[in-house]
Design a protein around this motif. Structure first.
Motif, PDB file in Angstrom:
ATOM      1  N   ALA A  34      15.374  10.250  21.243  1.00  0.00           N
ATOM      2  CA  ALA A  34      15.746  11.705  21.434  1.00  0.00           C
ATOM      3  C   ALA A  34      15.315  12.450  20.188  1.00  0.00           C
ATOM      4  O   ALA A  34      15.291  13.971  20.598  1.00  0.00           O
ATOM      5  N   GLY A  35      14.379  11.711  19.441  1.00  0.00           N
ATOM      6  CA  GLY A  35      13.577  12.505  18.593  1.00  0.00           C
ATOM      7  C   GLY A  35      14.588  12.921  17.290  1.00  0.00           C
ATOM      8  O   GLY A  35      14.368  13.894  16.422  1.00  0.00           O
ATOM      9  N   ALA A  36      15.891  12.470  17.442  1.00  0.00           N
ATOM     10  CA  ALA A  36      16.698  12.721  16.323  1.00  0.00           C
ATOM     11  C   ALA A  36      16.545  11.787  15.163  1.00  0.00           C
ATOM     12  O   ALA A  36      17.311  11.957  13.836  1.00  0.00           O
ATOM     13  N   MET A  37      15.706  10.735  15.313  1.00  0.00           N
ATOM     14  CA  MET A  37      15.658   9.729  13.861  1.00  0.00           C
ATOM     15  C   MET A  37      14.242   9.542  13.650  1.00  0.00           C
ATOM     16  O   MET A  37      13.517   9.135  14.797  1.00  0.00           O
ATOM     17  N   LYS A  38      13.639  10.051  12.517  1.00  0.00           N
ATOM     18  CA  LYS A  38      12.363  10.047  12.179  1.00  0.00           C
ATOM     19  C   LYS A  38      12.241   8.702  11.263  1.00  0.00           C
ATOM     20  O   LYS A  38      12.005   9.010  10.189  1.00  0.00           O
ATOM     21  N   ALA A  39      12.362   7.699  11.863  1.00  0.00           N
ATOM     22  CA  ALA A  39      12.071   6.406  11.072  1.00  0.00           C
ATOM     23  C   ALA A  39      11.098   5.259  12.022  1.00  0.00           C
ATOM     24  O   ALA A  39      11.294   5.429  13.182  1.00  0.00           O
ATOM     25  N   ALA A  57       0.812  -1.243   0.038  1.00  0.00           N
ATOM     26  CA  ALA A  57      -0.049   0.081   0.053  1.00  0.00           C
ATOM     27  C   ALA A  57       0.867   1.244  -0.115  1.00  0.00           C
ATOM     28  O   ALA A  57       1.633   1.334   0.882  1.00  0.00           O
ATOM     29  N   ASP A  58       0.539   2.198  -1.023  1.00  0.00           N
ATOM     30  CA  ASP A  58       1.280   3.428  -1.093  1.00  0.00           C
ATOM     31  C   ASP A  58       0.394   4.391  -1.782  1.00  0.00           C
ATOM     32  O   ASP A  58       0.314   4.129  -3.093  1.00  0.00           O
ATOM     33  N   ASP A  71       9.151   6.326  -2.951  1.00  0.00           N
ATOM     34  CA  ASP A  71      10.441   5.866  -2.164  1.00  0.00           C
ATOM     35  C   ASP A  71       9.905   5.192  -0.736  1.00  0.00           C
ATOM     36  O   ASP A  71       8.502   5.670  -0.418  1.00  0.00           O
ATOM     37  N   ALA A  72      10.241   4.216  -0.596  1.00  0.00           N
ATOM     38  CA  ALA A  72       9.804   3.560   0.797  1.00  0.00           C
ATOM     39  C   ALA A  72       9.962   4.338   2.027  1.00  0.00           C
ATOM     40  O   ALA A  72      10.907   5.323   2.004  1.00  0.00           O
ATOM     41  N   ALA A  73       9.275   3.923   2.976  1.00  0.00           N
ATOM     42  CA  ALA A  73       9.046   4.842   4.233  1.00  0.00           C
ATOM     43  C   ALA A  73      10.325   4.583   4.940  1.00  0.00           C
ATOM     44  O   ALA A  73      10.972   3.635   4.772  1.00  0.00           O
ATOM     45  N   ALA A  74      10.856   5.546   5.838  1.00  0.00           N
ATOM     46  CA  ALA A  74      12.121   5.107   6.419  1.00  0.00           C
ATOM     47  C   ALA A  74      12.021   4.307   7.564  1.00  0.00           C
ATOM     48  O   ALA A  74      10.694   4.250   8.317  1.00  0.00           O
ATOM     49  N   LYS A  75      12.727   3.164   7.543  1.00  0.00           N
ATOM     50  CA  LYS A  75      12.580   2.030   8.496  1.00  0.00           C
ATOM     51  C   LYS A  75      13.816   1.489   8.894  1.00  0.00           C
ATOM     52  O   LYS A  75      14.926   1.546   8.041  1.00  0.00           O
ATOM     53  N   VAL A  76      14.014   0.996  10.334  1.00  0.00           N
ATOM     54  CA  VAL A  76      15.157   0.372  10.633  1.00  0.00           C
ATOM     55  C   VAL A  76      14.376  -0.936  11.183  1.00  0.00           C
ATOM     56  O   VAL A  76      13.740  -1.081  12.204  1.00  0.00           O
ATOM     57  N   VAL A 120      19.120  -3.828   9.670  1.00  0.00           N
ATOM     58  CA  VAL A 120      18.963  -3.389   8.247  1.00  0.00           C
ATOM     59  C   VAL A 120      18.372  -1.834   8.365  1.00  0.00           C
ATOM     60  O   VAL A 120      17.449  -1.705   8.822  1.00  0.00           O
ATOM     61  N   ILE A 121      19.200  -0.937   7.787  1.00  0.00           N
ATOM     62  CA  ILE A 121      18.812   0.206   7.485  1.00  0.00           C
ATOM     63  C   ILE A 121      18.222   0.651   5.993  1.00  0.00           C
ATOM     64  O   ILE A 121      19.416   0.536   5.370  1.00  0.00           O
ATOM     65  N   ASN A 122      17.272   1.144   5.837  1.00  0.00           N
ATOM     66  CA  ASN A 122      16.925   1.707   4.535  1.00  0.00           C
ATOM     67  C   ASN A 122      17.502   3.055   4.061  1.00  0.00           C
ATOM     68  O   ASN A 122      17.893   3.653   5.025  1.00  0.00           O
ATOM     69  N   GLY A 123      17.877   3.498   2.666  1.00  0.00           N
ATOM     70  CA  GLY A 123      18.271   4.555   2.487  1.00  0.00           C
ATOM     71  C   GLY A 123      17.284   5.828   2.708  1.00  0.00           C
ATOM     72  O   GLY A 123      17.921   6.925   2.615  1.00  0.00           O
ATOM     73  N   ALA A 124      16.110   5.669   2.875  1.00  0.00           N
ATOM     74  CA  ALA A 124      15.336   6.723   3.467  1.00  0.00           C
ATOM     75  C   ALA A 124      15.419   7.156   4.959  1.00  0.00           C
ATOM     76  O   ALA A 124      15.042   8.372   5.314  1.00  0.00           O
ATOM     77  N   VAL A 125      16.317   6.676   5.621  1.00  0.00           N
ATOM     78  CA  VAL A 125      16.635   7.069   7.024  1.00  0.00           C
ATOM     79  C   VAL A 125      17.380   8.407   7.326  1.00  0.00           C
ATOM     80  O   VAL A 125      18.684   8.490   6.633  1.00  0.00           O
ATOM     81  N   LYS A 126      17.139   9.547   7.921  1.00  0.00           N
ATOM     82  CA  LYS A 126      17.752  10.532   8.060  1.00  0.00           C
ATOM     83  C   LYS A 126      17.902  10.729   9.292  1.00  0.00           C
ATOM     84  O   LYS A 126      17.007  10.748  10.285  1.00  0.00           O
TER      85      LYS A 126
END
Length: 370
Positions: A360-365, A198-199, A254-259, A269-275
């Protein structure tokens, strides 16, 4: 302009477009999902495998009833109160997938699995078994010799050796389709294409790609999964249109940011969308060691004392110092990997760091623990 001519022109346009350089990461629509109703159906049956070399069910009632049913087909009746020794037969469950648009006479591969305590199905033959669908109707008939990849050997003292799984096997082309499943795709008011994942953005891009290809507004995204497509009734026109739609290439969202963390194996596994937003990470290890070195103390001569053991302990503390790593705003996957390697973090430590960054709110994934 006839509908056939219109489809031919669209097909020519798709052929020309395929010769042009396709944008990066473009994928065919057929790789993103399937048309509703065009799917396989599961079939299941209960049968009997015979011809085993003493590795079948010993006294399983299901196997005995199955044997009685088999001989009853040929007009034979076993005497009352007598159950045959079924060392050379085994009760089994037979499963198969009936692909979409399968027609009577086509062959299917079947899987045969022992139901009771049969040790091995090697060398066995499946007796004619009806395969039923979810509606309890018969859609195929299965029969044939099993191909078993496993091996089981047992000794007189009870010792056993097994290689793979000898109690299950396959029969390539072992079933014949007896009835076709009506898909209803040629009579439904519209065609529906369902995405595998779903997207909302991908659904909109699929509808837009179809509309741009055919030059009209026949496709409409109804939700994050489904795209409804207006189509004229009739199998010929719809099959031609479905084939063209499957080969349209679009760029999925693009896929949602996931770890993803596997807690059992320690895999991360960390996908490329993680900031990563601005943050500082310090990681170190504290090791406390306690060594026991007891000493034997002898009494002085003529003191009437006794030999005694005197405990002796030494405690040492070792704290491994690691540098603090500063993540700048918008750090990418490459930056994260470099920073984690710089502080020498193991997979378990990496999980702790990622959890702390998220708290800490520094990773939105999304952090998924398997």
């Amino acid at each position: 302009m006839t509908r056939l001519l219109q489809y031919v022109l669209v097909l020519v346009g798709l052929t020309v477009a395929s010769l042009i350089t396709v944008p990066a990461h473009a994928e065919r629509i057929k790789d993103l999902g399937t048309f509703q109703g065009v799917r396989p159906n599961q079939l299941t049956g209960y049968g009997l495998v015979v011809g085993l070399a003493g590795t079948g069910d010993d006294s399983l009632d299901y196997a005995t009833q199955g044997m009685k049913g088999v001989v009853a087909r040929f007009g034979l009746t076993l005497p009352q109160g007598i159950n045959p020794a079924l060392k050379n037969a085994a009760a089994v469950l037979v499963t198969a997938d009936l692909p979409a648009f399968s027609k009577p006479g086509q062959r299917l591969d079947v899987t045969v699995s022992a139901l009771g305590k049969a040790k091995s199905l090697r060398g066995g033959t499946l007796i004619m078994t009806p395969l039923r669908g979810a509606d309890n109707e018969i859609y195929a008939m299965a029969q044939g010799n099993l191909a078993v990849g496993g091996l089981g050997v047992s000794g007189a003292d009870g010792s056993q050796v097994s290689v793979n799984i000898p109690s299950a096997g396959r029969i390539p082309g072992g079933a014949t389709v007896e009835r076709a499943v009506a898909t209803g795709f040629d009579t439904a008011p519209t065609l529906t294409f369902n995405l595998a994942e779903a997207d909302l953005t991908t659904a909109l891009r699929v509808a837009d790609g179809i509309n741009r290809t055919f030059g009209d507004q026949r496709a409409q995204a109804t939700d994050a999964v489904s795209v409804n497509i207006a189509a004229a009734p009739g199998a010929t026109d719809r099959i031609m249109m479905m084939g063209m739609i499957e080969n349209i290439e679009i760029k999925p969202a693009d896929a949602a940011a996931k770890v993803i963390v596997n807690a059992r194996t320690g895999t991360v596994v960390i996908n490329g969308a993680v900031k990563i937003h601005p943050a500082a990470v310090a990681h170190g290890k504290l090791t406390v060691s306690v060594n026991e070195s007891p000493r034997i103390v002898q009494p002085a001569p003529f003191s009437r004392g006794q030999t005694a053991m005197e405990p002796s302990s030494s405690i040492s503390i070792d704290q491994e110092k690691k540098p603090m790593v500063n993540f700048k705003g918008g750090a990418s996957l490459t930056d994260i990997v470099k920073a984690v390697n710089a502080i020498g973090a193991s997979p378990a430590d990496m999980v702790a760091i990622l959890e702390a960054l998220k708290q800490a709110g520094a990773m939105k994934a999304e952090l998924v623990v398997l």
